[in-house]
Design a protein around this motif. Structure first.
Motif, PDB file in Angstrom:
ATOM      1  N   ARG A 133      36.605  55.381  46.467  1.00  0.00           N
ATOM      2  CA  ARG A 133      35.750  54.498  45.418  1.00  0.00           C
ATOM      3  C   ARG A 133      36.381  53.356  45.012  1.00  0.00           C
ATOM      4  NH1 ARG A 133      35.110  59.903  45.289  1.00  0.00           N
ATOM      5  NH2 ARG A 133      32.977  60.678  45.347  1.00  0.00           N
ATOM      6  N   ARG A 134      35.530  52.357  44.856  1.00  0.00           N
ATOM      7  CA  ARG A 134      36.027  51.076  44.268  1.00  0.00           C
ATOM      8  C   ARG A 134      35.491  50.805  42.589  1.00  0.00           C
ATOM      9  NH1 ARG A 134      33.889  46.493  48.381  1.00  0.00           N
ATOM     10  NH2 ARG A 134      36.039  45.634  47.682  1.00  0.00           N
ATOM     11  N   PHE A 135      36.662  50.787  41.779  1.00  0.00           N
ATOM     12  CA  PHE A 135      36.576  50.353  40.684  1.00  0.00           C
ATOM     13  C   PHE A 135      36.548  48.840  40.103  1.00  0.00           C
ATOM     14  CE2 PHE A 135      36.814  54.914  40.619  1.00  0.00           C
ATOM     15  CZ  PHE A 135      36.589  55.396  39.326  1.00  0.00           C
ATOM     16  N   VAL A 136      35.712  48.567  39.097  1.00  0.00           N
ATOM     17  CA  VAL A 136      35.952  47.196  38.662  1.00  0.00           C
ATOM     18  C   VAL A 136      35.961  47.312  37.117  1.00  0.00           C
ATOM     19  CG1 VAL A 136      34.685  44.923  38.686  1.00  0.00           C
ATOM     20  CG2 VAL A 136      34.437  46.394  40.606  1.00  0.00           C
ATOM     21  N   ILE A 137      36.844  46.506  36.555  1.00  0.00           N
ATOM     22  CA  ILE A 137      37.081  46.300  35.106  1.00  0.00           C
ATOM     23  C   ILE A 137      36.621  45.009  34.738  1.00  0.00           C
ATOM     24  CG2 ILE A 137      38.728  46.523  33.084  1.00  0.00           C
ATOM     25  CD1 ILE A 137      40.396  48.242  35.234  1.00  0.00           C
ATOM     26  N   ALA A 138      35.422  44.931  33.806  1.00  0.00           N
ATOM     27  CA  ALA A 138      35.009  43.840  33.337  1.00  0.00           C
ATOM     28  C   ALA A 138      35.331  43.893  31.618  1.00  0.00           C
ATOM     29  CB  ALA A 138      33.510  43.623  33.520  1.00  0.00           C
ATOM     30  N   SER A 139      36.158  43.042  31.297  1.00  0.00           N
ATOM     31  CA  SER A 139      36.859  43.068  30.045  1.00  0.00           C
ATOM     32  C   SER A 139      36.755  41.813  29.045  1.00  0.00           C
ATOM     33  CB  SER A 139      38.207  43.478  29.897  1.00  0.00           C
ATOM     34  OG  SER A 139      39.103  42.698  30.578  1.00  0.00           O
ATOM     35  N   VAL A 177      38.429  41.859  35.852  1.00  0.00           N
ATOM     36  CA  VAL A 177      38.029  40.330  35.471  1.00  0.00           C
ATOM     37  C   VAL A 177      37.807  40.475  33.911  1.00  0.00           C
ATOM     38  CG1 VAL A 177      35.546  40.644  35.866  1.00  0.00           C
ATOM     39  CG2 VAL A 177      36.170  38.390  35.435  1.00  0.00           C
ATOM     40  N   ALA A 178      38.162  39.491  33.156  1.00  0.00           N
ATOM     41  CA  ALA A 178      38.480  39.475  31.692  1.00  0.00           C
ATOM     42  C   ALA A 178      38.296  37.959  31.211  1.00  0.00           C
ATOM     43  CB  ALA A 178      40.048  39.752  31.489  1.00  0.00           C
ATOM     44  N   ALA A 179      37.448  38.100  30.091  1.00  0.00           N
ATOM     45  CA  ALA A 179      37.273  36.725  29.384  1.00  0.00           C
ATOM     46  C   ALA A 179      38.125  36.868  28.072  1.00  0.00           C
ATOM     47  CB  ALA A 179      35.695  36.673  28.958  1.00  0.00           C
ATOM     48  N   GLU A 180      39.068  35.947  27.722  1.00  0.00           N
ATOM     49  CA  GLU A 180      39.980  36.082  26.618  1.00  0.00           C
ATOM     50  C   GLU A 180      39.545  35.274  25.450  1.00  0.00           C
ATOM     51  OE1 GLU A 180      43.735  38.127  28.269  1.00  0.00           O
ATOM     52  OE2 GLU A 180      44.102  35.909  28.529  1.00  0.00           O
ATOM     53  N   LEU A 181      40.373  35.613  24.532  1.00  0.00           N
ATOM     54  CA  LEU A 181      40.246  34.644  23.279  1.00  0.00           C
ATOM     55  C   LEU A 181      38.603  34.394  22.703  1.00  0.00           C
ATOM     56  CD1 LEU A 181      42.308  31.433  24.664  1.00  0.00           C
ATOM     57  CD2 LEU A 181      43.005  32.933  22.950  1.00  0.00           C
ATOM     58  N   VAL A 182      38.043  35.460  22.750  1.00  0.00           N
ATOM     59  CA  VAL A 182      36.619  35.661  22.165  1.00  0.00           C
ATOM     60  C   VAL A 182      36.712  35.444  20.832  1.00  0.00           C
ATOM     61  CG1 VAL A 182      34.882  37.301  21.922  1.00  0.00           C
ATOM     62  CG2 VAL A 182      36.061  37.441  24.023  1.00  0.00           C
TER      63      VAL A 182
END
Length: 215
Positions: A133-139, A177-182
């Motif tokens: 299985r493939r896992f994706v982390i969207a953070s 994939v991460a969005a930072e400095l929110v």
């Protein structure tokens, strides 16, 4: 038919992690018009914390060397265990049926929300493998925790999830994939970083969509 299981963990109904996750999910749905899409909102519909009956199920699985997920129900022997299994079974069914698992999560206090940890605890049994299985982390994270950043050692969000998926589920394919400095959106002390946040946010949305279209 390929299946995507999409988990949301943010306590906010409108959040950056939800937006990044949805960018992946929307692109995936477009790329797989005949695919099966399952969305579970762990904040709106919380998974109960595990209790003693759950640990008894886990002990039985371990003691009897059960490694086949479809045999876990054999561990149910008491009414309390049956109640615990009624919570667990649909969660396991969703996870096992998925080809791709998307985990959209904010960072809370350097790690994942309790809602996501509760789900992880529920679906985890000894020697349980999800290989293939493939896992994706969207953070999303309030600060900057990427490679080379001063706070990189404090990242117990993405690193925890990667280590867990690989170490327990034997999953080799984990993308992130991460969005930072929110926090720069709100905190006056971080106003000078708002442009860097917007760049990170836009890049995360693009990458999430690219990944979704290719998975």
């Amino acid at each position: 038919m390929t299946t995507l299981l999409h988990l949301d963990a943010s306590a906010r109904r409108r959040s950056v992690s939800r937006e990044v996750g949805e960018a992946f999910a929307a692109a995936w749905r477009e790329a797989h018009p005949g695919g099966h899409y399952v969305h579970r909102d762990l904040a709106a519909d919380p998974v109960p914390f595990i209790g003693e009956a759950w640990t008894e199920l886990c002990d039985h699985v371990l003691e009897h060397g059960i490694t086949e997920i479809d045999r876990y129900k054999e561990a149910v022997r008491t009414p309390a265990q049956a109640e615990a299994w009624a919570v667990l079974e649909p969660l396991l069914d969703e996870l096992v049926a998925a080809d791709v698992v998307l985990v959209a999560t904010p960072m809370y206090n350097f790690t994942v929300p309790a809602s996501l940890k509760a789900w992880i605890d529920q679906v985890t049994f000894p020697r349980m493998s999800l290989t293939g299985r493939r896992f994706v982390i969207a953070s999303a994270r309030g600060g900057a925790y990427g490679p080379g950043m001063p706070r990189e050692p404090f990242d117990h969000q993405e690193r925890f999830l990667r280590d867990f998926f690989a170490g327990h589920f034997a999953v080799e394919d984990v993308a992130s994939v991460a969005a930072e400095l929110v926090n720069a959106r709100l905190d006056p002390a971080l106003a000078h970083l708002r442009e860097a946040h917007e760049e990170s946010y836009a890049a995360a949305l693009r990458l999430a969509a690219e990944l979704g279209a290719s998975y």
